[in-house]
Scaffold this active site. Sequence first.
Site, PDB file in Angstrom:
ATOM      1  N   GLU A 135       0.570  -1.245   0.061  1.00 14.98           N
ATOM      2  CA  GLU A 135      -0.172   0.106  -0.008  1.00 14.98           C
ATOM      3  C   GLU A 135       1.009   1.197  -0.041  1.00 14.98           C
ATOM      4  OE1 GLU A 135      -4.202  -1.439   1.830  1.00 14.98           O
ATOM      5  OE2 GLU A 135      -3.152  -0.347   3.000  1.00 14.98           O
TER       6      GLU A 135
ATOM      7  N   GLU B 165      -6.708  -7.868  -0.426  1.00 16.72           N
ATOM      8  CA  GLU B 165      -7.099  -7.904   0.971  1.00 16.72           C
ATOM      9  C   GLU B 165      -8.597  -7.233   1.110  1.00 16.72           C
ATOM     10  OE1 GLU B 165      -3.027  -5.719   2.600  1.00 16.72           O
ATOM     11  OE2 GLU B 165      -4.962  -5.076   3.500  1.00 16.72           O
TER      12      GLU B 165
HETATM   13  C1  GLA Z   1      -4.357  -2.232   4.945  1.00 16.61           C
HETATM   14  C2  GLA Z   1      -2.983  -2.816   5.044  1.00 16.61           C
HETATM   15  C3  GLA Z   1      -2.849  -4.176   6.236  1.00 16.61           C
HETATM   16  C4  GLA Z   1      -3.756  -3.976   7.306  1.00 16.61           C
HETATM   17  C5  GLA Z   1      -5.085  -3.529   6.786  1.00 16.61           C
HETATM   18  C6  GLA Z   1      -5.905  -3.403   7.880  1.00 16.61           C
HETATM   19  O1  GLA Z   1      -5.155  -2.516   4.212  1.00 16.61           O
HETATM   20  O2  GLA Z   1      -2.474  -3.265   4.004  1.00 16.61           O
HETATM   21  O3  GLA Z   1      -1.557  -4.403   6.304  1.00 16.61           O
HETATM   22  O4  GLA Z   1      -3.163  -2.746   7.761  1.00 16.61           O
HETATM   23  O5  GLA Z   1      -5.001  -2.477   6.003  1.00 16.61           O
HETATM   24  O6  GLA Z   1      -7.429  -3.202   7.403  1.00 16.61           O
END
Ligand code: GLA
Length: 614
Positions: A141, A295
């Site tokens: 991210e 995710e």
């Molecule tokens: C993000 C991050 C993860 C985690 C999630 C929590 O998307 O990539 O490492 O922190 O959020 O929702």
Amino acid sequence: MHVYGADYYPEHWSQSMWDEHIKIMKEYGIEWVRIGEFDWALIEPIDGVFDFTILDRAVDKLRDKGIKIIFGTPTATPPAWLVKKYPEILPMDRSGRVREPGSRRHYTPNSPIFRQYAMRLVGEYVQHYADAADMWQVDNEFGCHGTKFSFTENDRKAFIEWLKKRYGTLENLNAAWGTIFWSQTYDDWDEIVFPLNTPTFENPHQMLDIHRFMSDSTIDFMNAQIEIIRKYSDKPITHNFMVDFMDLDYKKMARYIDIVSWDNYVATDDYDPLRQSANHVMMRSLKKSPFLVMEQQPGRVNWRQRNENYPGEYLGMWTKQAYVDGALGVMVFRFDQIRFGAEQYHGGLLDYASRPTKRLVEFSKAREETCGVVNPIRRVAIYFDYENEWIHRINHINRDFRYWDSVVEIYKAVRRIGSNVDFVFSDDDLEEYDVLIVPYAFKIEKTFVNKIKDFKGPVYMTCMSGLKDEKNWIVENAPEGLTEEFGIEVVDFGAIDDKEMLLNNVPHRARYWQDEVELNGAKVVSAFVDGTPALTLNTSSGKERFYVTSVLDENTWIEILHDKLPLRIVGSDVQFAEDSDNMYILNLRNSPNVIYLNSQKLKLEPFELRKVIK
Ligand code: GLA
């Protein structure tokens, strides 16, 4: 879909738990895991000493059981020893304060020493796991937590080098930035500093270049890692993009990765399923190919003001929605539910005692209903440009206006009518689309201006489009290069709050901005109560060119578009898509729903995905 899995963190558990976790994975059809993206300190506990022992054991166990692995390169969490030795790797925010370690993403990609250490780590890591990897994720991210921006001296030096490449001479830069205004002229490159804590408005041309530079810095850092990965592995490479995230030019970033992936978390306080869908479709549109949800929100998260616990059925629906919008797979964040650390309140597929939850059951059930990859038929193209998001942010006549929010209103209108969408960018072909919409596009690349002119179907262009150029200057004749095409010229504009317009004699509301247009061939289709044009139509070229002088909501766009797009579905809280073989109707309610498809009544179960063979 082909990829069903979860993000897994073996390093968060005693090794005795791994077998139990993997057994549950096999039982519930978890075929892929992503690991390692935060393991820098585990792998390089001391400067230059690499120890893969622990991760190796987990990798061996996973592979022994045939579980495929996505390795995340662990550059998002620089270890304490590196920060202590080289504090200059830390980023600096707009108020000139250093962003300290203690969480994650505490680095600037423009620190030469950080890049050196990061690339060494990636080199060791990729060589070590080249045979074990089925896919790679670069970092994690990029830009999250406001880390697109960093204003250290290293960033400033890199910015000046970037400007030299872009402008060549100071003369060109002074001209492009209009530095004659408020005596900002530069006589030496080294006079250029970041406008931190300025008493009043910054130079909007400089600000656009700062947005571009910061985005490019991240892309350059990503590409340096990709170069290393490609040297040792031919497996696909991705990066996990974020929901409603416009800080980085994802279109540009997507060029360099093989698969787009993103992290699907509820974007708004009030859950809006079609807004989530707009994000899926944006991700599919970046490479016009299937994407991966890297995710998927499981239920509860930890980072909202209020973190509600969505019932497990939601995860089932979210997985089906990704499928209907063309995903090739879904990975849930996270498999295990951690009992310590900053994310101890974050939900997982297991509970705190590592027992399967309803979420895992629902995810596993959705797996059965989502075979193959849907390639939805898309009739509508919506023009988008990340740089326009930045231009909207830099300065505005109505600072309440939000570019993406207003584009999503149009997206939702099209989906509710029953048609599907691609977001298109300047270099995309428009052949396959029936309708083109160009919303709030301050800057329209010249190549795309010609594509608008050549487009055979109806085009809907809105206020603010073609009003600025790539230097962020306001043009003399707006919409630039399209005044004849649309038979209007924008002669003035101003902010409005809530203004009534009549469309087919029905009142509708318009907000934020109204253009004052001069008619040069176009006729008025709809007007405001004060008689000024709200929607104009020009057909002098034999093609339909609509101009919308203000910002309209979803319902008004439905009213405008429904006679151009076939009304396939009647009902609310339902999502419709079709490919060459099937129609897909997804009930977005966790309760029964009655809708009409091609005027046939359908009773849907809660969150039901109904597949109708064509
Ligand atoms: C993000 C991050 C993860 C985690 C999630 C929590 O998307 O990539 O490492 O922190 O959020 O929702």
